[in-house]
Design a protein around this motif. Structure first.
Motif, mmCIF file in Angstrom:
data_model
loop_
_atom_site.group_PDB
_atom_site.id
_atom_site.type_symbol
_atom_site.label_atom_id
_atom_site.label_comp_id
_atom_site.label_asym_id
_atom_site.label_seq_id
_atom_site.Cartn_x
_atom_site.Cartn_y
_atom_site.Cartn_z
ATOM 1 N N ILE A 81 -28.753 35.821 -60.714
ATOM 2 C CA ILE A 81 -29.877 36.728 -60.493
ATOM 3 C C ILE A 81 -30.059 37.066 -59.021
ATOM 4 C CG2 ILE A 81 -32.417 36.822 -60.536
ATOM 5 C CD1 ILE A 81 -32.365 35.646 -63.282
ATOM 6 N N ALA A 82 -29.948 36.081 -58.135
ATOM 7 C CA ALA A 82 -30.325 36.273 -56.734
ATOM 8 C C ALA A 82 -29.678 37.491 -56.074
ATOM 9 C CB ALA A 82 -30.038 35.004 -55.942
ATOM 10 N N PRO A 83 -28.356 37.664 -56.120
ATOM 11 C CA PRO A 83 -27.763 38.828 -55.448
ATOM 12 C C PRO A 83 -28.007 40.144 -56.179
ATOM 13 C CG PRO A 83 -26.056 37.571 -56.554
ATOM 14 C CD PRO A 83 -27.314 36.765 -56.664
ATOM 15 N N ARG A 84 -28.484 40.064 -57.422
ATOM 16 C CA ARG A 84 -28.733 41.263 -58.221
ATOM 17 C C ARG A 84 -30.230 41.565 -58.349
ATOM 18 N NH1 ARG A 84 -24.556 38.343 -60.348
ATOM 19 N NH2 ARG A 84 -22.619 39.489 -60.816
ATOM 20 N N TYR A 85 -31.037 40.866 -57.602
ATOM 21 C CA TYR A 85 -32.486 40.951 -57.806
ATOM 22 C C TYR A 85 -33.000 42.383 -57.726
ATOM 23 C CZ TYR A 85 -37.307 39.439 -57.805
ATOM 24 O OH TYR A 85 -38.615 39.262 -58.138
ATOM 25 N N LEU B 99 -38.229 27.737 -54.075
ATOM 26 C CA LEU B 99 -37.567 26.746 -54.910
ATOM 27 C C LEU B 99 -36.066 26.972 -55.013
ATOM 28 C CD1 LEU B 99 -37.276 24.580 -57.130
ATOM 29 C CD2 LEU B 99 -38.057 26.297 -58.750
ATOM 30 N N SER B 100 -35.662 28.216 -55.244
ATOM 31 C CA SER B 100 -34.270 28.510 -55.577
ATOM 32 C C SER B 100 -33.414 28.637 -54.330
ATOM 33 C CB SER B 100 -34.195 29.812 -56.382
ATOM 34 O OG SER B 100 -32.860 30.269 -56.461
ATOM 35 N N PRO B 101 -32.429 27.750 -54.130
ATOM 36 C CA PRO B 101 -31.528 27.924 -52.994
ATOM 37 C C PRO B 101 -30.790 29.258 -53.028
ATOM 38 C CG PRO B 101 -31.304 25.722 -53.911
ATOM 39 C CD PRO B 101 -32.144 26.518 -54.876
ATOM 40 N N ALA B 102 -30.464 29.729 -54.229
ATOM 41 C CA ALA B 102 -29.746 31.005 -54.343
ATOM 42 C C ALA B 102 -30.603 32.164 -53.862
ATOM 43 C CB ALA B 102 -29.311 31.225 -55.788
ATOM 44 N N MET B 103 -31.884 32.166 -54.223
ATOM 45 C CA MET B 103 -32.784 33.222 -53.758
ATOM 46 C C MET B 103 -32.983 33.118 -52.248
ATOM 47 S SD MET B 103 -33.769 35.085 -56.458
ATOM 48 C CE MET B 103 -35.439 35.738 -56.362
ATOM 49 N N ALA C 10 -31.064 32.004 -50.022
ATOM 50 C CA ALA C 10 -29.863 32.400 -49.283
ATOM 51 C C ALA C 10 -29.789 33.900 -49.053
ATOM 52 C CB ALA C 10 -28.616 31.922 -50.030
ATOM 53 N N GLU C 11 -30.545 34.682 -49.837
ATOM 54 C CA GLU C 11 -30.546 36.138 -49.690
ATOM 55 C C GLU C 11 -31.523 36.617 -48.609
ATOM 56 O OE1 GLU C 11 -28.581 38.341 -51.528
ATOM 57 O OE2 GLU C 11 -27.585 36.508 -52.235
ATOM 58 N N VAL C 12 -32.384 35.732 -48.117
ATOM 59 C CA VAL C 12 -33.398 36.128 -47.127
ATOM 60 C C VAL C 12 -32.736 36.318 -45.779
ATOM 61 C CG1 VAL C 12 -35.565 35.509 -46.010
ATOM 62 C CG2 VAL C 12 -35.176 34.879 -48.402
#
Length: 254
Positions: A10-14, A69-73, A75-77
Motif C-alpha cells: 500500500i505505502a508506495p501506491r497510497y 506505526l507502519s515502517p513502510a508508510m 519510509a515514503e515521508v
C-alpha cells in the motif's frame, strides 16, 4: 494492541489508491487551516502516513514531526522526521503548538481506552495554549458504499454491539484486482469531546470541513479543535480499571 494495515504494497501506491486525498484544493485548505493554528510554532502529526499533509505543511514554514506505526508508510515521508510507534503512547522530545490527527485515523485505534490515551498523549505534547485537531467522519450505522468507480469499490459494515466498523476495498491496479479490509472503532463528536475533557483540553472549534463550513446535523464529516488552556487544567485521572497500553504503533493519516 494497535496494528497497522498499511503495508509495503500500500505505502508506495497510497496516492494511487486514494487519489481524492491528494487533490490540490483539499491539501491546500488543510495545510492553510493547520498553519493558522500553529501560528509559527512546531506541529506534531499523529499517524503521519506518507506525509501527505506534513510535507506541504513543512514547506509553509512549520516545523513538523510525525509519529507513525507502519515502517513502510514512514519510509515514503520526504524531509520530515518520523518516530516509529503507537501515537496513543509514543512520545517525542519537546512541546508543540499543534498536534493533529487526520482522515479518520482516530478510528484506527479499536478500543475506547486507546482512543482516550491518544487524547492524553496529545495533551502532554502540547504547549499551554496549543491546539489538538481531529478530522473524522460521522458514523452512518448501516452498510454504506463510500467509493464506486471503475478502479475502486469500497463499503463499510457496522457492528453496533462492539462499535466496530470494517472497511472493505477492492481496487484494480496495474490490471490486478486487490482486496483490503481494516477494522475501525467509530466514534461520535460528543464522545471525542468527553475524551478531550478527560485529557484537560477545552473545545475551541468544530466545523464541517477544512473550508470551515458550519457543522450541522446534516454534516457527514467534521474537523474538531480543542485547546490546552494557557494555565493547564489537570486532566481527569484515569480510573482504577483504566488500561495502560504498551507502545507498539498506530497510524496512519492515510
Amino acid at each position: 494492541m494497535p496494528e497497522t494495515h498499511f503495508d509495503a504494497w500500500i505505502a508506495p501506491r497510497y496516492a494511487a489508491l486514494w487519489p481524492e486525498l491528494f487533490a490540490p484544493a483539499l491539501v491546500d485548505a488543510t495545510v492553510t487551516f493547520l498553519a493558522e493554528l500553529a501560528a509559527g510554532g512546531p506541529a506534531l502529526e499523529f499517524g503521519i502516513g506518507t506525509g501527505r499533509i506534513a510535507v506541504p505543511l513543512s514547506r509553509r514554514g512549520v516545523a513538523v514531526h510525525g509519529i507513525e506505526l507502519s515502517p513502510a508508510m514512514a519510509a515514503e515521508v520526504d524531509g520530515v522526521p518520523v518516530t516509529l510507534g503507537d501515537y496513543a503512547t509514543t512520545t517525542v522530545a519537546g512541546s508543540f503548538a499543534l498536534v493533529y490527527l487526520l482522515r479518520n485515523t482516530i478510528t484506527n485505534l479499536t478500543t475506547q481506552d486507546e482512543q482516550v490515551q491518544a487524547f492524553r498523549n496529545a495533551a502532554e505534547h502540547l504547549a499551554p495554549g496549543g491546539y489538538f485537531v481531529v478530522e473524522n467522519y460521522i458514523p452512518r450505522l448501516r452498510t454504506t458504499v463510500f467509493a464506486a468507480t471503475s478502479r475502486h469499490v469500497g463499503y463499510e459494515e457496522y457492528d453496533t454491539a462492539t462499535q466496530i466498523a470494517v472497511s472493505h476495498h477492492w481496487w484494480v491496479i496495474d490490471g490486478e484486482l486487490r482486496a483490503f479490509s481494516s477494522p475501525h472503532r467509530y466514534v461520535w463528536p460528543a464522545e471525542l469531546d468527553l475524551m478531550a475533557r478527560l485529557a484537560g483540553l477545552v473545545p475551541h472549534e468544530r466545523v464541517a470541513g477544512w473550508d470551515r463550513a458550519p457543522f450541522t446535523g446534516d454534516s457527514t464529516d467534521h474537523v474538531s479543535v480543542w485547546r490546552k488552556p494557557a494555565r493547564a487544567a489537570s486532566p481527569i485521572p484515569a480510573g482504577p480499571g483504566a488500561t495502560t497500553i504498551a507502545a507498539c504503533g498506530s497510524g496512519s493519516d492515510g
